[in-house]
Scaffold this motif. Structure first.
Motif, mmCIF file in Angstrom:
data_model
loop_
_atom_site.group_PDB
_atom_site.id
_atom_site.type_symbol
_atom_site.label_atom_id
_atom_site.label_comp_id
_atom_site.label_asym_id
_atom_site.label_seq_id
_atom_site.Cartn_x
_atom_site.Cartn_y
_atom_site.Cartn_z
ATOM 1 N N ILE A 85 0.930 -1.346 0.199
ATOM 2 C CA ILE A 85 -0.168 -0.084 0.213
ATOM 3 C C ILE A 85 0.859 1.422 0.106
ATOM 4 O O ILE A 85 0.371 2.171 -0.708
ATOM 5 C CB ILE A 85 -0.847 -0.045 1.132
ATOM 6 C CG1 ILE A 85 -1.907 -1.191 0.856
ATOM 7 C CG2 ILE A 85 -1.631 1.360 1.173
ATOM 8 C CD1 ILE A 85 -2.823 -1.334 2.127
ATOM 9 N N TRP A 86 2.005 1.170 0.620
ATOM 10 C CA TRP A 86 2.952 2.609 0.818
ATOM 11 C C TRP A 86 2.956 3.044 -0.561
ATOM 12 O O TRP A 86 3.202 4.391 -0.551
ATOM 13 C CB TRP A 86 4.100 2.349 1.639
ATOM 14 C CG TRP A 86 5.177 1.425 0.825
ATOM 15 C CD1 TRP A 86 5.328 0.324 0.764
ATOM 16 C CD2 TRP A 86 6.286 2.037 -0.170
ATOM 17 N NE1 TRP A 86 6.514 -0.264 0.100
ATOM 18 C CE2 TRP A 86 6.905 0.982 -0.616
ATOM 19 C CE3 TRP A 86 6.401 3.103 -0.532
ATOM 20 C CZ2 TRP A 86 8.122 0.989 -1.354
ATOM 21 C CZ3 TRP A 86 7.570 3.467 -1.489
ATOM 22 C CH2 TRP A 86 8.166 2.374 -1.773
ATOM 23 N N PRO A 87 3.567 2.422 -1.482
ATOM 24 C CA PRO A 87 3.768 3.341 -2.880
ATOM 25 C C PRO A 87 2.601 4.045 -3.252
ATOM 26 O O PRO A 87 2.781 5.019 -3.697
ATOM 27 C CB PRO A 87 4.257 2.137 -3.936
ATOM 28 C CG PRO A 87 4.299 0.918 -3.226
ATOM 29 C CD PRO A 87 3.822 1.119 -1.740
ATOM 30 N N TRP A 88 1.514 3.493 -3.195
ATOM 31 C CA TRP A 88 -0.025 4.045 -3.610
ATOM 32 C C TRP A 88 -0.232 5.251 -2.548
ATOM 33 O O TRP A 88 -0.541 6.411 -3.326
ATOM 34 C CB TRP A 88 -0.917 3.129 -3.504
ATOM 35 C CG TRP A 88 -0.958 2.090 -4.415
ATOM 36 C CD1 TRP A 88 -0.309 0.870 -4.244
ATOM 37 C CD2 TRP A 88 -0.981 2.108 -5.884
ATOM 38 N NE1 TRP A 88 -0.400 0.029 -5.283
ATOM 39 C CE2 TRP A 88 -0.642 0.653 -6.528
ATOM 40 C CE3 TRP A 88 -1.366 2.927 -6.958
ATOM 41 C CZ2 TRP A 88 -0.702 0.424 -7.689
ATOM 42 C CZ3 TRP A 88 -1.182 2.741 -8.091
ATOM 43 C CH2 TRP A 88 -1.070 1.447 -8.579
ATOM 44 N N VAL A 89 0.237 5.064 -1.432
ATOM 45 C CA VAL A 89 0.192 6.493 -0.623
ATOM 46 C C VAL A 89 1.078 7.360 -0.865
ATOM 47 O O VAL A 89 0.476 8.558 -1.170
ATOM 48 C CB VAL A 89 0.246 5.948 1.094
ATOM 49 C CG1 VAL A 89 0.169 7.287 1.919
ATOM 50 C CG2 VAL A 89 -1.045 5.059 1.495
ATOM 51 N N LYS A 90 2.306 7.059 -1.034
ATOM 52 C CA LYS A 90 3.242 7.852 -1.662
ATOM 53 C C LYS A 90 3.030 8.811 -2.915
ATOM 54 O O LYS A 90 2.994 9.930 -2.912
ATOM 55 C CB LYS A 90 4.862 7.284 -1.715
ATOM 56 C CG LYS A 90 5.558 8.365 -2.090
ATOM 57 C CD LYS A 90 6.934 7.841 -2.566
ATOM 58 C CE LYS A 90 7.926 8.798 -3.140
ATOM 59 N NZ LYS A 90 8.875 8.486 -3.770
ATOM 60 N N ALA A 91 2.328 7.746 -3.968
ATOM 61 C CA ALA A 91 2.054 8.524 -5.039
ATOM 62 C C ALA A 91 0.910 9.440 -4.855
ATOM 63 O O ALA A 91 0.918 10.649 -5.566
ATOM 64 C CB ALA A 91 1.632 7.279 -5.869
ATOM 65 N N ALA A 93 0.363 11.178 -2.215
ATOM 66 C CA ALA A 93 0.855 12.482 -1.749
ATOM 67 C C ALA A 93 1.717 13.310 -2.606
ATOM 68 O O ALA A 93 1.726 14.591 -2.684
ATOM 69 C CB ALA A 93 1.580 12.151 -0.272
ATOM 70 N N VAL A 94 2.487 12.620 -3.707
ATOM 71 C CA VAL A 94 3.216 13.321 -4.495
ATOM 72 C C VAL A 94 2.246 14.049 -5.541
ATOM 73 O O VAL A 94 2.576 15.337 -5.959
ATOM 74 C CB VAL A 94 4.175 12.371 -5.165
ATOM 75 C CG1 VAL A 94 4.914 13.061 -6.497
ATOM 76 C CG2 VAL A 94 5.222 11.891 -4.376
ATOM 77 N N LEU A 133 4.901 16.122 3.119
ATOM 78 C CA LEU A 133 6.140 15.565 3.553
ATOM 79 C C LEU A 133 6.347 14.589 4.307
ATOM 80 O O LEU A 133 6.766 13.437 4.160
ATOM 81 C CB LEU A 133 7.243 16.787 3.775
ATOM 82 C CG LEU A 133 8.606 16.325 3.778
ATOM 83 C CD1 LEU A 133 9.341 15.753 2.579
ATOM 84 C CD2 LEU A 133 9.593 17.323 4.508
ATOM 85 N N LEU A 134 5.390 14.884 5.500
ATOM 86 C CA LEU A 134 5.504 13.514 6.556
ATOM 87 C C LEU A 134 4.927 12.234 6.063
ATOM 88 O O LEU A 134 5.586 11.296 6.343
ATOM 89 C CB LEU A 134 4.626 14.186 7.619
ATOM 90 C CG LEU A 134 5.272 15.258 8.720
ATOM 91 C CD1 LEU A 134 4.341 15.798 9.439
ATOM 92 C CD2 LEU A 134 6.541 14.762 9.407
ATOM 93 N N VAL A 135 3.689 12.320 5.366
ATOM 94 C CA VAL A 135 3.172 11.327 4.626
ATOM 95 C C VAL A 135 4.157 10.677 3.711
ATOM 96 O O VAL A 135 4.270 9.497 3.821
ATOM 97 C CB VAL A 135 1.780 11.721 3.873
ATOM 98 C CG1 VAL A 135 1.339 10.333 3.026
ATOM 99 C CG2 VAL A 135 0.914 12.175 5.075
ATOM 100 N N ILE A 136 4.879 11.256 2.877
ATOM 101 C CA ILE A 136 5.890 10.637 1.780
ATOM 102 C C ILE A 136 6.929 9.968 2.567
ATOM 103 O O ILE A 136 7.289 8.831 2.303
ATOM 104 C CB ILE A 136 6.177 11.598 0.905
ATOM 105 C CG1 ILE A 136 5.118 12.290 0.033
ATOM 106 C CG2 ILE A 136 7.308 11.209 0.007
ATOM 107 C CD1 ILE A 136 5.503 13.369 -0.976
ATOM 108 N N VAL A 137 7.555 10.441 3.613
ATOM 109 C CA VAL A 137 8.852 10.212 4.188
ATOM 110 C C VAL A 137 8.345 8.995 5.035
ATOM 111 O O VAL A 137 9.116 7.817 5.046
ATOM 112 C CB VAL A 137 9.509 11.093 4.941
ATOM 113 C CG1 VAL A 137 10.727 10.389 5.821
ATOM 114 C CG2 VAL A 137 10.244 12.161 4.098
ATOM 115 N N VAL A 138 7.372 8.961 5.637
ATOM 116 C CA VAL A 138 6.789 7.832 6.596
ATOM 117 C C VAL A 138 6.515 6.776 5.574
ATOM 118 O O VAL A 138 6.913 5.672 5.898
ATOM 119 C CB VAL A 138 5.822 8.148 7.445
ATOM 120 C CG1 VAL A 138 5.055 6.985 8.143
ATOM 121 C CG2 VAL A 138 6.298 9.079 8.492
#
Length: 145
Positions: A85-91, A93-94, A133-138
Motif C-alpha cells: 500500500i505504501w507506494p500508492w499512499v506516496k504516489a 501525496a506526490v 512531506l510527513l506522509v511521503i517520508v513515513v
C-alpha cells in the motif's frame, strides 16, 4: 552496473526533492509578506514579485520536473513493490504536492494582479507541504502499510 545507476538516480531524486521542498516552504512565506505589505509598503511589491517569479521559474519548476523524472526512473528500475500500500499512499501525496505547486503558481499570478488570499490564509496553506512531506517520508522509510 545496475547498482551504481540505481544509486545515482536515487541521489538525483533526493537532491531534486530537497530543492523542490525548499521552494514549497519558502514561496507561501513570500506570499504572506506580499499580502500583508501590499498596502503598508507598496514599494516592496516589485521586489517580492521578482523573488516569487524567480523562485518558481528558476528553482521550483526545474526541481519538480527533476523529482518526477528521477522518481519515475526509480519506478522503471523496478525498485517499488506495487503490491504493497505504501507506494500508492506516496504516489497520492506526490500528486497532492504537485497540485500544491500548481496552486502556488496560480497564486503568484493572482497576487501580481492585486488579488490573492490574506496573509493568514497563506500561513495556513504553508503547512500543506509539511503534512505531505510527513506522509511521503513515513511511507517510504517506515512502510507502515
Amino acid at each position: 552496473m545496475m547498482g551504481d545507476l540505481y544509486l545515482w538516480v536515487k541521489a538525483g531524486h533526493v537532491i531534486s526533492v530537497i530543492a523542490w521542498m525548499a521552494g514549497l516552504f519558502y514561496l507561501p512565506r513570500l506570499y504572506v509578506y506580499h499580502a500583508e505589505k501590499r498596502a503598508e509598503v507598496p514599494e516592496m511589491l516589485p521586489v517580492l514579485e521578482v523573488m516569487e517569479r524567480r523562485l518558481l521559474k528558476a528553482i521550483m519548476n526545474p526541481a519538480m520536473i527533476a523529482t518526477w523524472v528521477f522518481g519515475l526512473w526509480l519506478v522503471g528500475l523496478g525498485v517499488v513493490d506495487w503490491t504493497m500500500i505504501w507506494p500508492w499512499v506516496k504516489a497520492a501525496a506526490v500528486l497532492a504536492m504537485t497540485w500544491f505547486h500548481m496552486w502556488c503558481a496560480g497564486q503568484r499570478k493572482a497576487l501580481v494582479a492585486g488579488d490573492g488570499l490574506t496573509g493568514r490564509r497563506y500561513r495556513m496553506m504553508n503547512e500543506v507541504p509539511t503534512l505531505l512531506l510527513l506522509v511521503i517520508v513515513v511511507s517510504v522509510v517506515v512502510k507502515p502499510l
